[in-house]
Design an enzyme around this catalytic site. Structure first.
Site, PDB file in Angstrom:
ATOM      1  N   ILE A  25      40.476  32.869  43.096  1.00  0.00           N
ATOM      2  CA  ILE A  25      39.103  32.034  43.489  1.00  0.00           C
ATOM      3  C   ILE A  25      39.175  31.949  44.838  1.00  0.00           C
ATOM      4  CG2 ILE A  25      38.927  29.279  43.568  1.00  0.00           C
ATOM      5  CD1 ILE A  25      37.808  30.628  41.136  1.00  0.00           C
ATOM      6  N   GLN A  77      32.757  32.020  35.389  1.00  0.00           N
ATOM      7  CA  GLN A  77      32.967  31.307  36.590  1.00  0.00           C
ATOM      8  C   GLN A  77      34.484  31.525  37.689  1.00  0.00           C
ATOM      9  OE1 GLN A  77      34.046  33.992  34.357  1.00  0.00           O
ATOM     10  NE2 GLN A  77      35.177  35.329  34.438  1.00  0.00           N
ATOM     11  N   ARG A  81      34.515  32.440  28.698  1.00  0.00           N
ATOM     12  CA  ARG A  81      35.388  33.550  28.568  1.00  0.00           C
ATOM     13  C   ARG A  81      36.748  33.643  27.991  1.00  0.00           C
ATOM     14  NH1 ARG A  81      39.215  31.079  30.983  1.00  0.00           N
ATOM     15  NH2 ARG A  81      39.097  31.586  33.395  1.00  0.00           N
ATOM     16  N   HIS A  89      35.653  18.824  28.533  1.00  0.00           N
ATOM     17  CA  HIS A  89      34.915  19.029  29.970  1.00  0.00           C
ATOM     18  C   HIS A  89      34.025  17.879  30.329  1.00  0.00           C
ATOM     19  CE1 HIS A  89      36.211  22.869  28.046  1.00  0.00           C
ATOM     20  NE2 HIS A  89      36.922  23.005  29.418  1.00  0.00           N
ATOM     21  N   CYS A 143      34.874  25.506  36.925  1.00  0.00           N
ATOM     22  CA  CYS A 143      33.655  26.605  36.961  1.00  0.00           C
ATOM     23  C   CYS A 143      32.824  26.094  36.080  1.00  0.00           C
ATOM     24  CB  CYS A 143      33.691  27.804  36.794  1.00  0.00           C
ATOM     25  SG  CYS A 143      35.218  28.017  35.487  1.00  0.00           S
ATOM     26  N   HIS A 187      30.653  32.849  31.247  1.00  0.00           N
ATOM     27  CA  HIS A 187      31.265  31.538  30.051  1.00  0.00           C
ATOM     28  C   HIS A 187      29.538  31.293  29.991  1.00  0.00           C
ATOM     29  CE1 HIS A 187      35.038  29.965  31.115  1.00  0.00           C
ATOM     30  NE2 HIS A 187      34.761  29.627  32.408  1.00  0.00           N
TER      31      HIS A 187
HETATM   32  P1  NAD Z   1      45.459  32.872  40.390  1.00  0.00           P
HETATM   33  O1  NAD Z   1      46.788  33.283  39.058  1.00  0.00           O
HETATM   34  O2  NAD Z   1      44.043  34.525  40.486  1.00  0.00           O
HETATM   35  O3  NAD Z   1      45.751  32.631  41.951  1.00  0.00           O
HETATM   36  C1  NAD Z   1      46.608  31.635  41.706  1.00  0.00           C
HETATM   37  C2  NAD Z   1      47.089  32.491  43.582  1.00  0.00           C
HETATM   38  O4  NAD Z   1      48.123  32.056  44.253  1.00  0.00           O
HETATM   39  C3  NAD Z   1      47.769  33.635  43.314  1.00  0.00           C
HETATM   40  O5  NAD Z   1      47.240  34.834  44.240  1.00  0.00           O
HETATM   41  C4  NAD Z   1      49.032  33.433  43.459  1.00  0.00           C
HETATM   42  O6  NAD Z   1      50.569  33.995  43.520  1.00  0.00           O
HETATM   43  C5  NAD Z   1      49.236  31.941  44.325  1.00  0.00           C
HETATM   44  N1  NAD Z   1      50.495  30.856  44.370  1.00  0.00           N
HETATM   45  C6  NAD Z   1      51.263  31.000  42.924  1.00  0.00           C
HETATM   46  N2  NAD Z   1      52.341  29.879  43.560  1.00  0.00           N
HETATM   47  C7  NAD Z   1      51.934  29.584  45.258  1.00  0.00           C
HETATM   48  C8  NAD Z   1      52.620  28.584  46.466  1.00  0.00           C
HETATM   49  N3  NAD Z   1      53.085  28.507  45.134  1.00  0.00           N
HETATM   50  N4  NAD Z   1      52.221  28.930  47.007  1.00  0.00           N
HETATM   51  C9  NAD Z   1      50.609  29.332  47.724  1.00  0.00           C
HETATM   52  N5  NAD Z   1      50.820  30.691  46.567  1.00  0.00           N
HETATM   53  C10 NAD Z   1      50.669  30.257  45.447  1.00  0.00           C
HETATM   54  O7  NAD Z   1      44.208  31.879  39.647  1.00  0.00           O
HETATM   55  P2  NAD Z   1      42.584  31.200  40.351  1.00  0.00           P
HETATM   56  O8  NAD Z   1      42.309  31.689  38.850  1.00  0.00           O
HETATM   57  O9  NAD Z   1      42.007  31.388  41.657  1.00  0.00           O
HETATM   58  O10 NAD Z   1      43.009  29.704  40.044  1.00  0.00           O
HETATM   59  C11 NAD Z   1      43.252  28.750  40.782  1.00  0.00           C
HETATM   60  C12 NAD Z   1      42.812  27.491  41.054  1.00  0.00           C
HETATM   61  O11 NAD Z   1      40.969  27.486  40.688  1.00  0.00           O
HETATM   62  C13 NAD Z   1      43.428  26.743  39.638  1.00  0.00           C
HETATM   63  O12 NAD Z   1      42.852  25.037  39.470  1.00  0.00           O
HETATM   64  C14 NAD Z   1      42.097  26.747  38.135  1.00  0.00           C
HETATM   65  O13 NAD Z   1      42.199  26.111  37.394  1.00  0.00           O
HETATM   66  C15 NAD Z   1      40.837  27.302  39.609  1.00  0.00           C
HETATM   67  N6  NAD Z   1      39.575  27.589  38.680  1.00  0.00           N
HETATM   68  C16 NAD Z   1      39.677  29.226  38.281  1.00  0.00           C
HETATM   69  C17 NAD Z   1      38.585  29.893  37.702  1.00  0.00           C
HETATM   70  C18 NAD Z   1      38.947  31.020  36.782  1.00  0.00           C
HETATM   71  O14 NAD Z   1      38.114  31.230  36.336  1.00  0.00           O
HETATM   72  N7  NAD Z   1      39.378  31.909  37.942  1.00  0.00           N
HETATM   73  C19 NAD Z   1      37.804  28.926  38.325  1.00  0.00           C
HETATM   74  C20 NAD Z   1      37.451  27.792  38.526  1.00  0.00           C
HETATM   75  C21 NAD Z   1      38.693  26.765  38.598  1.00  0.00           C
END
Ligand code: NAD
Length: 338
Positions: A12, A300, A167, A193, A139, A219
């Site tokens: 994200i 997503q 997904r 949800h 999402c 999704h």
């Molecule tokens: P991700 O794992 O792809 O990315 C997270 C990033 O944060 C990674 O690069 C990780 O190294 C970094 N990170 C971890 N700990 C850290 C810290 N202490 N300080 C700084 N960086 C740190 O995760 P994502 O899929 O991008 O999800 C992030 C958020 O978005 C979550 O809350 C998730 O639920 C939400 N989200 C995800 C999606 C999806 O489908 N991927 C969709 C909507 C919302």
């Protein structure tokens, strides 16, 4: 100019950072990484200032990455932070944002009660004005809120029932599954949800069920609504077509599933093959008096990106919802045409 940083440059965060640099009223102060991986290299190639966890500077400089400073320094230099770290980490980080008195946006993986309010631009933009800690809903909730808001406004929704065919994992998560199963996730009904959607649309009567399947693409939602007023298909299609963040998919395009949608996104040159819009199949919309059925697909990794941009403007009290959504849509290139 709003100085914005992105803490957590993953699935994200990297997309939100790319959207921030396209905004005329925002400046990207920096992005943070914990490890010097390929995403860190992408950030450096894009000339995004790179900030790292305190103590990790050498692991980056040792492999040739120029580090701007620590995450604390990045936060201190920001007017607002978009936190896109994994679920739960955003909540831990919120203590840091409070310490530096910098407002922050966390993502859908954080709990509703850990923030001041939850956000979806179309559903409740104004609620976040002036807040310090706001959560952009997940999402799935973003996709459902975008769909239900105009229908609620026009017809009133007596009851919404949504089955989420989710997904199994994102493309960059090879260790997650399932690879040969359909998992009831959760087995009990209803799923969490529905309550999440209610965090931005509190008056909606909604039940959700969820399954996980072996795909990384998108999704799919199976939507059934009981309305307060009678509707017809033509007017329902017109209503949804007017929403800038809903793309109506026509059967003549030959797209009968999520693989076709992803191919379309790549063909039109979308960055990372992203679909920021809800994709609603026009021919699936079935209306009989007050009963509505339809299918929609949600990318997503992408649909929450414009919402994060609008949440920044809402918190900073920069402009109206319409002005913000129009500007975000125009700058990132929302809309797939027909
Ligand atoms: P991700 O794992 O792809 O990315 C997270 C990033 O944060 C990674 O690069 C990780 O190294 C970094 N990170 C971890 N700990 C850290 C810290 N202490 N300080 C700084 N960086 C740190 O995760 P994502 O899929 O991008 O999800 C992030 C958020 O978005 C979550 O809350 C998730 O639920 C939400 N989200 C995800 C999606 C999806 O489908 N991927 C969709 C909507 C919302």
């Amino acid at each position: 100019m709003i100085n914005v940083s992105v803490n957590g440059y993953g699935t994200i965060g990297k997309r939100v950072a790319d959207a921030i640099v396209q905004q005329p009223d925002m400046k990207l102060i920096g992005v943070s990484k914990t490890k010097p991986n390929h995403e860190a290299k992408t950030a450096v190639d894009k000339k995004y200032p790179l900030y790292v966890v305190k103590g990790a500077e050498e692991s980056f400089s040792g492999v040739g990455f120029e580090v701007e400073g620590t995450i604390e320094e990045m936060i201190e230099n920001s007017d607002i932070v978009v936190d896109a770290t994994p679920s739960g980490v955003g909540f831990e980080n919120s203590k840091l944002y409070k310490k530096f008195e910098v407002p922050a946006i966390v993502q859908g993986g954080e709990k509703e009660d850990s923030v001041e309010c939850s956000f979806n631009a179309r559903a409740n933009f104004e609620t976040s004005v002036g807040k310090k800690l706001v959560r952009v809903v997940s999402c799935n909730s973003t996709g459902i809120a975008r769909l239900l808001t105009p229908i609620e406004e026009r017809y009133g929704i007596d009851r919404a029932r949504v089955t989420l065919i989710r997904r199994g994992a994102d493309p960059g998560q090879p260790s997650k599954g399932p690879i040969n199963d359909v998992i009831l996730d959760p087995v009990y009904l209803p799923s969490h949800h529905g309550p999440d959607v209610k965090s931005v649309l509190p008056n909606i009567n909604i039940d959700t069920l969820a399954l996980k399947i072996p795909t990384t693409l998108m999704h799919v939602h199976v939507v059934n609504l009981s309305l307060n007023k009678s509707a017809d298909k033509v007017r329902m299609c017109e209503l949804l077509s007017k929403e800038s963040r809903i793309h109506m998919v026509a059967l003549r395009e030959g797209i009968k599933g999520i693989a076709g949608l992803k191919e379309l996104a790549l063909d039109v040159g979308r960055p990372r093959g992203d679909l920021w819009e809800n994709c609603v199949w026009e021919e699936s919309i079935s209306v009989e008096d007050k009963e509505v059925y339809l299918f929609q697909a949600i990318h997503q990794e992408a649909d929450v990106v414009p919402e994060n941009i609008d949440a920044i403007r809402a918190i900073m009290d920069e402009c109206s919802c319409k002005e913000s959504m129009d500007l975000t849509d125009r700058t990132i290139g929302m809309g797939l045409g027909r």
